[in-house]
Design an enzyme around this catalytic site. Structure first.
Site, short mmCIF file in Angstrom:
data_model
loop_
_atom_site.label_atom_id
_atom_site.label_comp_id
_atom_site.label_asym_id
_atom_site.label_seq_id
_atom_site.Cartn_x
_atom_site.Cartn_y
_atom_site.Cartn_z
N ASP A 1 11.48 -4.89 -34.47
CA ASP A 1 11.85 -6.56 -34.36
C ASP A 1 11.07 -7.53 -34.46
O ASP A 1 11.20 -8.14 -35.24
CB ASP A 1 13.06 -6.97 -33.74
CG ASP A 1 14.42 -6.97 -33.75
OD1 ASP A 1 14.60 -7.78 -34.97
OD2 ASP A 1 14.76 -7.85 -32.93
N TYR B 1 18.09 -1.28 -27.89
CA TYR B 1 18.75 -1.33 -28.38
C TYR B 1 20.09 -0.47 -28.78
O TYR B 1 21.15 0.38 -29.99
CB TYR B 1 18.45 -1.24 -30.64
CG TYR B 1 17.24 -2.93 -30.55
CD1 TYR B 1 16.24 -3.33 -29.76
CD2 TYR B 1 18.08 -3.98 -31.48
CE1 TYR B 1 15.24 -3.55 -29.97
CE2 TYR B 1 17.26 -4.25 -31.88
CZ TYR B 1 16.23 -5.14 -30.73
OH TYR B 1 15.12 -6.11 -30.33
N ASP C 1 1.30 -6.01 -27.00
CA ASP C 1 0.51 -7.01 -26.76
C ASP C 1 -0.67 -7.91 -27.94
O ASP C 1 -0.65 -8.64 -28.28
CB ASP C 1 0.11 -7.95 -25.25
CG ASP C 1 0.37 -6.83 -24.58
OD1 ASP C 1 0.13 -5.81 -24.86
OD2 ASP C 1 -0.61 -7.04 -23.64
N LYS D 1 3.59 -0.01 -26.28
CA LYS D 1 3.74 -0.05 -24.79
C LYS D 1 3.48 1.01 -24.05
O LYS D 1 4.36 0.89 -22.44
CB LYS D 1 4.91 -1.67 -24.07
CG LYS D 1 4.33 -2.53 -23.47
CD LYS D 1 3.44 -3.45 -23.71
CE LYS D 1 3.05 -4.42 -22.68
NZ LYS D 1 2.10 -4.97 -22.14
#
Ligand code: NAD
Length: 413
Positions: free
Chosen positions: A295, A149, A271, A216
């Site tokens: 987000d 972002y 995940d 991640k």
């Protein structure tokens, strides 16, 4: 005449009895929900006693600011937020079109509001897509300034994209497909640590028992993996007395918090965490995440407890904060007095917690919870809630005001 909230040398807020709080009603449905919320806030403060009151100061942003001052985010509004430190806003419309900046993004960037904070809990009997929404009680700290972002992007076929591709090939020997757009994902140690520090402080101040770093890092080792490593580092170096890692908790203490330790620091791959919030939400409390993961998970969690109409939020920096509902300005519903004011009311409760008026915040949440239990709710909830009666936005506000009044008389606190 109100006074400004100030910052003490130790970084905590000093809130006077009558603080000036700047507000922006917002675009679209903003004025509908703000009108209701403001009455709730004023009554909750008055009922809480102590001679306290809010000196509300309207500041301008969004469509109204554009109409009146030719600028969607006038410098005077930013100055007021800097001066008074705490503000609350309704949703702002981002006009669709080239080169028009999002006022929300500009606000966060200009004031360096680096944490997007969203508490998620369930208010029965709000309709939910999961069987046990009451097990969800989390607060998400999402990094607000970095990651994909950061706004560093070049379109396919641009000279900049080609130059970056050539550099990448030179540095890594890897070829990127020529017809690619390019975006850069920066995640810094300093940006991560200030966010994780805020999450840990919050957890300690509010008696929470865990902070989970969600990343991640198994794939993106130096960005998301960095987030994990730097998060653990700040826990160890700055909060070593009060915190213990999950690994050490099990290896050294058989899973029981040792004397003196208050907080477990753990991490989960993003995940897997999406499964966890559905399957074992009761195991998670405070979450700290980089921007993109944050987000996604904020909206997923909001959905688990009944959707956007119930989701409060805040954008927080160093001694400065702007509170706002998570939802947008829903222009199609503007001026109809039909939407759900709960998200902005709950954002106000967060604001009162933040300025040290936890008693006011508790009153508001309790009155709102009791109001929803009456099943007299706005259309978004009524359409899915059994045995419910649909009411207008202002009528729902009146129900909340009645409960604020009753709770006080019944000495329910
Ligand atoms: P939205 O949140 O305005 O609407 C999405 C859906 O949620 C709509 O169906 C709407 O009816 C419903 N909804 C939203 N708030 C509700 C409420 N309080 N009660 C009942 N139902 C509610 O999102 P959008 O349509 O994607 O965006 C509209 C505008 O809002 C855009 O200009 C967007 O940029 C802006 N926006 C602003 C913010 C912000 O100010 N923080 C956040 C998101 C979107």
């Amino acid at each position: 005449m109100g006074e400004a909230i100030t910052l003490r040398p130790d970084g905590t807020l000093n809130t006077p009895k009558n603080p000036v709080i700047p507000f922006v009603p917002g675009d679209g449905i903003g004025p509908d929900i703000w009108g209701v919320a403001r009455k709730v806030f004023d009554q909750a403060v008055a009922k809480s006693g102590g001679g306290r009151s809010i000196d509300w100061l309207e500041i301008y942003a969004g469509e109204k600011a554009l109409r009146e001052f030719g600028d969607t985010l006038p410098e005077a509004s930013l100055e007021a937020i800097r001066k008074f430190r705490v503000a609350i806003k309704g949703p702002l419309t981002t006009p669709v079109g080239k080169g028009i900046r999002s006022v929300n993004v500009a606000l966060r960037r200009t004031l360096d509001l680096y944490a997007c904070v969203r508490p998620v809990r369930y208010f029965p009997p709000v309709p939910s897509p999961v069987r046990h929404p009451e097990l969800v009680d989390m607060i998400v700290f999402r990094e607000n300034t970095e990651d994909v972002y950061a706004g560093i992007e070049w379109p396919k076929d641009s000279p900049e994209a080609r130059e970056v591709m050539a550099l990448v090939e030179k540095l890594s020997g890897k070829r990127i497909r020529e017809d690619s757009g390019i975006g850069i994902k920066p995640i810094s140690r300093s940006g991560t640590q200030r966010l994780v520090r805020m999450a840990i402080r919050y957890a300690l101040d509010h008696g929470k028992t865990s902070v989970t770093l969600v990343h991640k890092g198994n794939i993106m080792k130096f960005t998301e993996g960095g987030f994990r490593a730097w998060g653990y580092e700040v826990a160890e170096t700055e909060f070593g007395e009060e915190t213990i890692t999950e690994e050490r908790l099990w290896k050294e203490a058989g899973g029981v918090l040792p004397q003196g330790k208050k907080l477990v620091i753990k991490d989960r791959i993003a995940d897997a965490m999406f499964q966890q919030i559905l399957l074992q939400p009761e195991e998670y409390s405070v979450l700290a995440l980089p921007n993109l993961n944050g987000d996604y998970i904020s909206d997923a969690l909001a959905a688990q407890v009944g959707g956007l109409g119930m989701a409060p939020g805040a954008n927080i920096g160093e001694g400065i904060a702007v509170f706002e509902a998570t939802h947008g300005s829903s222009p199609k519903d503007a001026g109809k007095n039909i939407v759900n004011p709960s998200a902005v009311i709950l954002s106000g409760a967060m604001m009162f917690d933040y300025i040290g008026w936890g008693d006011v915040a508790t009153r508001i949440r309790k009155a709102l919870a009791e109001s929803i239990e009456t099943r007299h709710v706005t259309f978004d909830l009524a359409k899915q809630m059994e045995n419910s009666t649909q009411v207008l936005c202002s009528e729902f506000g009146d129900i909340v005001l009645e409960h604020l009044e009753k709770c006080w008389l019944g000495n329910a606190w």
